[in-house]
Design an enzyme around this catalytic site. Structure first.
Site, PDB file in Angstrom:
ATOM      1  N   GLY A  24      38.973  55.142  33.238  1.00 29.04           N
ATOM      2  CA  GLY A  24      39.221  56.466  32.674  1.00 29.04           C
ATOM      3  C   GLY A  24      40.633  56.592  32.137  1.00 29.04           C
ATOM      4  CG  HIS A 122      49.340  40.984  44.023  1.00 27.86           C
ATOM      5  ND1 HIS A 122      48.899  40.025  44.913  1.00 27.86           N
ATOM      6  CD2 HIS A 122      49.069  40.477  42.799  1.00 27.86           C
ATOM      7  CE1 HIS A 122      48.413  38.984  44.261  1.00 27.86           C
ATOM      8  NE2 HIS A 122      48.513  39.237  42.971  1.00 27.86           N
ATOM      9  CD  GLU A 141      45.689  41.864  46.346  1.00 29.85           C
ATOM     10  OE1 GLU A 141      46.640  41.403  46.989  1.00 29.85           O
ATOM     11  OE2 GLU A 141      44.730  41.177  45.940  1.00 29.85           O
ATOM     12  CG  ASN A 150      42.599  37.027  34.671  1.00 32.49           C
ATOM     13  OD1 ASN A 150      42.614  37.251  35.880  1.00 32.49           O
ATOM     14  ND2 ASN A 150      41.459  36.873  34.003  1.00 32.49           N
ATOM     15  CB  ALA A 153      45.420  33.572  38.122  1.00 33.97           C
ATOM     16  CB  ILE A 155      42.745  27.241  35.384  1.00 32.77           C
ATOM     17  CG1 ILE A 155      42.107  27.663  34.058  1.00 32.77           C
ATOM     18  CG2 ILE A 155      42.797  25.719  35.498  1.00 32.77           C
ATOM     19  CD1 ILE A 155      40.665  27.256  33.887  1.00 32.77           C
TER      20      ILE A 155
END
Length: 223
Positions: A24, A122, A141, A150, A153, A155
């Site tokens: 949203g 994070h 989280e 991404n 990460a 791989i």
């Protein structure tokens, strides 16, 4: 219904609700004709096998109990993808300002990347869900990263399963080099951010102008 179903129920509810709310936020930027810092949002509840592995790693009982809920902060996990590195700080600030969740911890692996090369931001949030037994506060989280981060990460995560965390030296070095290359890509893209966003806006307008079906849909929405 088993004990694990009852225990994980609020987490599934939290993931579903947070996905809607975070998506949203993205839609609201479109409504005001602003570039959204959010590219897309995904979410999941950690599988039982992963919860088991993590409980062994932390030395806590593998049982649906308060200790597990406290120690495992990522049973409910959301991931926000951004196009540009600068968007990450925008998204984190938006989340900090929200009244429907409370940020209790942050870990900045972008300014201070892990030795492996991993980069991401994070945020651990407390999120209230309404159940038939009343309100329950669950931990979730939220990982915020660029598309390039991404890809790296994903791989690294796959290779980690293959090698059980014990990477051959060559693979380890190549992963670290790839992480740096991905970050340099993000930095270069940030330098031409305005040109990229103008091109994307032009492309969207061109598609609308050449596709009558899009006009029909918009007319129906206005009605």
């Amino acid at each position: 219904m088993g004990q694990w179903d009852v225990f994980l129920g609020p987490y599934k509810q939290a993931v579903d609700e947070l996905k809607v709310k975070l998506k949203g936020m993205r839609s609201q930027f479109g409504i005001v004709n602003a570039n959204s810092p959010i590219e897309f949002v995904t979410g999941r509840v950690k599988p039982l096998a992963s919860i088991y592995d993590k409980s062994l790693e932390k030395g806590i009982p593998f049982e649906p109990a308060d200790e597990l809920a406290t120690e495992l902060q990522d049973i409910a996990g959301l991931r926000i993808m951004c196009q540009f590195v600068d968007d990450i700080s925008t998204v984190t600030e938006l989340i900090r300002q929200r009244k429907d969740m409370q940020v209790i911890e942050e870990r900045d692996y972008i300014t201070h990347s892990k030795p492996s090369g991993y980069r991401s931001h994070h945020m651990i949030v407390e999120y209230p869900v309404e159940t038939i037994q009343g309100k329950k506060i669950v931990l979730a989280e939220i990982q915020i990263r660029t598309l390039a981060m991404n890809f790296w990460a994903s791989i690294e995560h796959s290779l980690n399963y293959k090698y059980k965390g014990l990477f051959p030296e060559e693979i380890k070095n190549r992963l670290q080099s790839a992480a740096e290359a991905a970050f340099r890509l993000d930095e270069e893209m940030s330098l031409i951010r305005n040109e990229i966003q103008e091109a994307q806006a032009y492309f969207s307008e061109f598609k609308e102008a050449t596709n009558p079906a899009l006009h029909t849909t918009k007319d129906k929405e206005r009605d």
